[in-house]
Design an enzyme around this catalytic site. Sequence first.
Site, PDB file in Angstrom:
ATOM      1  N   ARG A   1       0.823  -1.236   0.000  1.00 26.20           N
ATOM      2  CA  ARG A   1       0.000   0.000   0.000  1.00 26.20           C
ATOM      3  C   ARG A   1       0.846   1.271   0.000  1.00 26.20           C
ATOM      4  NH1 ARG A   1      -3.551  -2.720   3.844  1.00 26.20           N
ATOM      5  NH2 ARG A   1      -5.193  -3.680   2.625  1.00 26.20           N
TER       6      ARG A   1
ATOM      7  N   LYS B  65       4.382  11.560 -11.138  1.00 30.02           N
ATOM      8  CA  LYS B  65       3.531  10.762 -12.035  1.00 30.02           C
ATOM      9  C   LYS B  65       4.236   9.437 -12.261  1.00 30.02           C
ATOM     10  CE  LYS B  65       0.943  14.053 -14.847  1.00 30.02           C
ATOM     11  NZ  LYS B  65       0.749  14.576 -16.219  1.00 30.02           N
TER      12      LYS B  65
ATOM     13  N   GLU C 281      11.983  18.159 -24.203  1.00 29.82           N
ATOM     14  CA  GLU C 281      11.223  18.466 -22.978  1.00 29.82           C
ATOM     15  C   GLU C 281      11.758  19.748 -22.320  1.00 29.82           C
ATOM     16  OE1 GLU C 281       8.488  16.892 -22.155  1.00 29.82           O
ATOM     17  OE2 GLU C 281       8.633  14.780 -22.688  1.00 29.82           O
TER      18      GLU C 281
ATOM     19  N   LYS D  91       9.386  22.859 -13.332  1.00 30.13           N
ATOM     20  CA  LYS D  91       8.484  21.750 -13.038  1.00 30.13           C
ATOM     21  C   LYS D  91       8.087  21.761 -11.565  1.00 30.13           C
ATOM     22  CE  LYS D  91       7.013  17.226 -13.978  1.00 30.13           C
ATOM     23  NZ  LYS D  91       7.096  16.012 -14.742  1.00 30.13           N
TER      24      LYS D  91
ATOM     25  N   GLU E 229      -2.822  17.788 -11.432  1.00 21.56           N
ATOM     26  CA  GLU E 229      -3.207  18.209 -12.789  1.00 21.56           C
ATOM     27  C   GLU E 229      -4.681  18.553 -12.911  1.00 21.56           C
ATOM     28  OE1 GLU E 229      -1.056  16.169 -15.973  1.00 21.56           O
ATOM     29  OE2 GLU E 229      -2.830  16.418 -17.227  1.00 21.56           O
TER      30      GLU E 229
ATOM     31  N   ARG F  51      -0.918  22.286 -14.336  1.00 15.82           N
ATOM     32  CA  ARG F  51       0.032  21.214 -14.676  1.00 15.82           C
ATOM     33  C   ARG F  51      -0.207  20.674 -16.088  1.00 15.82           C
ATOM     34  NH1 ARG F  51       2.420  16.245 -10.995  1.00 15.82           N
ATOM     35  NH2 ARG F  51       3.705  15.373 -12.669  1.00 15.82           N
TER      36      ARG F  51
ATOM     37  N   ASN G 194       1.859  19.157 -20.642  1.00 11.67           N
ATOM     38  CA  ASN G 194       1.542  18.223 -21.730  1.00 11.67           C
ATOM     39  C   ASN G 194       1.639  18.897 -23.089  1.00 11.67           C
ATOM     40  OD1 ASN G 194       0.970  16.080 -19.958  1.00 11.67           O
ATOM     41  ND2 ASN G 194      -1.041  16.971 -19.535  1.00 11.67           N
TER      42      ASN G 194
ATOM     43  N   HIS H 212       2.127  17.018 -26.315  1.00  7.30           N
ATOM     44  CA  HIS H 212       1.937  15.598 -26.013  1.00  7.30           C
ATOM     45  C   HIS H 212       0.681  15.004 -26.635  1.00  7.30           C
ATOM     46  CE1 HIS H 212       5.191  16.440 -23.315  1.00  7.30           C
ATOM     47  NE2 HIS H 212       5.187  15.230 -22.801  1.00  7.30           N
TER      48      HIS H 212
ATOM     49  N   HIS I 159       1.663  11.849 -28.492  1.00  6.08           N
ATOM     50  CA  HIS I 159       1.189  10.503 -28.138  1.00  6.08           C
ATOM     51  C   HIS I 159       0.521   9.829 -29.338  1.00  6.08           C
ATOM     52  CE1 HIS I 159       1.078  10.783 -23.455  1.00  6.08           C
ATOM     53  NE2 HIS I 159       2.254  10.470 -23.927  1.00  6.08           N
TER      54      HIS I 159
ATOM     55  N   HIS J  20       9.951   9.080 -27.382  1.00 11.05           N
ATOM     56  CA  HIS J  20       8.965   9.970 -26.765  1.00 11.05           C
ATOM     57  C   HIS J  20       9.310  11.453 -26.996  1.00 11.05           C
ATOM     58  CE1 HIS J  20       6.054  11.468 -23.869  1.00 11.05           C
ATOM     59  NE2 HIS J  20       7.025  12.118 -23.254  1.00 11.05           N
TER      60      HIS J  20
HETATM   61  P1  NAD Z   1      14.282   5.167 -21.257  1.00 16.30           P
HETATM   62  O1  NAD Z   1      14.128   5.056 -19.814  1.00 16.30           O
HETATM   63  O2  NAD Z   1      13.797   4.048 -22.106  1.00 16.30           O
HETATM   64  O3  NAD Z   1      15.833   5.407 -21.587  1.00 16.30           O
HETATM   65  C1  NAD Z   1      16.224   5.489 -22.933  1.00 16.30           C
HETATM   66  C2  NAD Z   1      17.372   4.514 -23.229  1.00 16.30           C
HETATM   67  O4  NAD Z   1      18.573   5.033 -22.691  1.00 16.30           O
HETATM   68  C3  NAD Z   1      17.187   3.136 -22.615  1.00 16.30           C
HETATM   69  O5  NAD Z   1      17.643   2.189 -23.545  1.00 16.30           O
HETATM   70  C4  NAD Z   1      18.142   3.146 -21.419  1.00 16.30           C
HETATM   71  O6  NAD Z   1      18.633   1.876 -21.100  1.00 16.30           O
HETATM   72  C5  NAD Z   1      19.229   4.045 -21.901  1.00 16.30           C
HETATM   73  N1  NAD Z   1      19.941   4.804 -20.879  1.00 16.30           N
HETATM   74  C6  NAD Z   1      19.433   5.381 -19.766  1.00 16.30           C
HETATM   75  N2  NAD Z   1      20.385   6.095 -19.143  1.00 16.30           N
HETATM   76  C7  NAD Z   1      21.511   5.940 -19.868  1.00 16.30           C
HETATM   77  C8  NAD Z   1      22.828   6.456 -19.733  1.00 16.30           C
HETATM   78  N3  NAD Z   1      23.150   7.311 -18.775  1.00 16.30           N
HETATM   79  N4  NAD Z   1      23.754   6.101 -20.660  1.00 16.30           N
HETATM   80  C9  NAD Z   1      23.397   5.269 -21.688  1.00 16.30           C
HETATM   81  N5  NAD Z   1      22.185   4.779 -21.874  1.00 16.30           N
HETATM   82  C10 NAD Z   1      21.244   5.108 -20.968  1.00 16.30           C
HETATM   83  O7  NAD Z   1      13.619   6.481 -21.869  1.00 16.30           O
HETATM   84  P2  NAD Z   1      13.436   7.991 -21.352  1.00 16.30           P
HETATM   85  O8  NAD Z   1      13.443   8.821 -22.579  1.00 16.30           O
HETATM   86  O9  NAD Z   1      14.358   8.322 -20.239  1.00 16.30           O
HETATM   87  O10 NAD Z   1      11.978   7.960 -20.720  1.00 16.30           O
HETATM   88  C11 NAD Z   1      10.842   7.765 -21.531  1.00 16.30           C
HETATM   89  C12 NAD Z   1       9.712   7.337 -20.635  1.00 16.30           C
HETATM   90  O11 NAD Z   1       9.446   8.382 -19.692  1.00 16.30           O
HETATM   91  C13 NAD Z   1       8.415   7.088 -21.367  1.00 16.30           C
HETATM   92  O12 NAD Z   1       7.876   5.869 -20.928  1.00 16.30           O
HETATM   93  C14 NAD Z   1       7.517   8.249 -20.952  1.00 16.30           C
HETATM   94  O13 NAD Z   1       6.171   7.906 -20.911  1.00 16.30           O
HETATM   95  C15 NAD Z   1       8.043   8.536 -19.571  1.00 16.30           C
HETATM   96  N6  NAD Z   1       7.794   9.910 -19.116  1.00 16.30           N
HETATM   97  C16 NAD Z   1       7.225  10.056 -17.887  1.00 16.30           C
HETATM   98  C17 NAD Z   1       6.986  11.326 -17.396  1.00 16.30           C
HETATM   99  C18 NAD Z   1       6.442  11.495 -16.013  1.00 16.30           C
HETATM  100  O14 NAD Z   1       6.101  12.619 -15.635  1.00 16.30           O
HETATM  101  N7  NAD Z   1       6.371  10.453 -15.219  1.00 16.30           N
HETATM  102  C19 NAD Z   1       7.326  12.459 -18.157  1.00 16.30           C
HETATM  103  C20 NAD Z   1       7.906  12.257 -19.412  1.00 16.30           C
HETATM  104  C21 NAD Z   1       8.135  10.973 -19.879  1.00 16.30           C
HETATM  105  N1  GLY Z   2       5.299  15.228 -17.879  1.00 15.07           N
HETATM  106  C1  GLY Z   2       4.065  15.845 -17.554  1.00 15.07           C
HETATM  107  C2  GLY Z   2       3.824  15.979 -16.095  1.00 15.07           C
HETATM  108  O1  GLY Z   2       4.614  15.572 -15.295  1.00 15.07           O
HETATM  109  O2  GLY Z   2       2.805  16.509 -15.719  1.00 15.07           O
END
Ligand code: NAD
Ligand code: GLY
Length: 372
Positions: A124, A146, A188, A230, A240, A244, A248, A251, A255, A269
């Site tokens: 939980r 998030k 971003e 942020k 949101e 907030r 997006n 996005h 998306h 992304h």
């Molecule tokens: P990711 O986590 O897949 O990383 C991208 C690639 O880089 C992966 O292959 C990873 O293994 C590699 N990698 C990571 N760090 C590295 C490093 N220092 N050196 C070499 N390789 C490295 O992708 P991302 O772009 O970091 O994240 C995308 C995800 O984030 C999506 O799923 C998206 O929906 C999510 N996201 C979430 C929020 C939120 O607010 N929670 C906001 C934006 C995006």
């Molecule tokens: N990446 C959008 C948010 O965190 O609200």
Amino acid sequence: MADSETVTVDLGSRAYDIVIGEGVLARAGALMADVLGAGKAVVVTDETVAKLHLETLGRSLADAGIGFDTIVLPPGEQTKDFKHFEKLLNDLLELRIDRSSTLIALGGGVIGDIVGFAAAVALRGIDFVQVPTTLLAQVDSSVGGKTAIDMPQGKNLVGAFHQPRLVLADMGVLDTLPHREVLAGYAEIVKYGLIDDAPFFEWLEGHGAALVDGDMAARRTAVVKSCEAKARIVAEDERESGRRALLNFGHTFGHALESETGFGDVLLHGEAVALGMDIAFDLSVALGLCPATDADRVRRHLSTIGLECDLNAVGQGIVWDPQRLLSHMASDKKTVGGRKTFILVRKIGEAFVSRDVEDEQVIAVLSEAIAA
Ligand code: NAD
Ligand code: GLY
């Protein structure tokens, strides 16, 4: 310049720090000591990051006298699914975590999102710490609480708001990040300038090229500015219900493009967000809300940095269909009562939320982008 600086996300009793700087990973154990308490720590990372950065984190935890277990997941968006989520929860329970345990998410947004969600629901809810290793995760996904996994029906459709206890962003880990991933994270960063900070966008026009080429000082300035932006927005509107939503920007279109390309390597992304921001400017111009010169300026900057703004240059042989893109937008979780949500702009640095855009207007802009 000090080794690191701290931005605070001001959420009252759930407030937390984001520590940004050089050598942060090597000091992670000491920096985490206060939030970890007496319970078990479990580092969760992906195979790629494990090879590059787990040893440094592990040494710093050991140096601080912190015992830990490690779980390594496969890299990539495919890991953010229910199957891997269930396995992660199973592995955590097998490790006999308890309410005083803390998860440490070492990786990009994929690891941060799935680990954060596991922390939100395991027993939980237990604590977690974010150690973001991609530029995208450092400027966006690790901050704000998030957490989510993807479902066959769409991306990030199951998740929770669950704030981390601490975020540690080490500029040095970005040195191993492929250039394409750096560019995706840069999109971003640009977003913050476009939604409400025109001077920051202007700064990026001057320093963005150095930043993506590895200039440490420029990277750090941009990560700090992005986290400040942020943190400010999340503190105002954690769940949101208002402001907030501006985060997006780009996005809704992004998306839809990602859905069409299968959320994989064809379109990352951040790349989708860059294309989406460009289309959002075009839509704002078409609706008579924003000067065309601003849309041109944004496109020029994104292109100069190396972010693609031409839909037809994405992938090989993709035939974009405006109607299909529109139908992906209908299943977006920002759609309310059948009305799609768009973040539009009056100019660079002034974005707002709109649910008043007609489908025909969206189709017209998408058709133009596809025909260009
Ligand atoms: P990711 O986590 O897949 O990383 C991208 C690639 O880089 C992966 O292959 C990873 O293994 C590699 N990698 C990571 N760090 C590295 C490093 N220092 N050196 C070499 N390789 C490295 O992708 P991302 O772009 O970091 O994240 C995308 C995800 O984030 C999506 O799923 C998206 O929906 C999510 N996201 C979430 C929020 C939120 O607010 N929670 C906001 C934006 C995006
Ligand atoms: N990446 C959008 C948010 O965190 O609200």
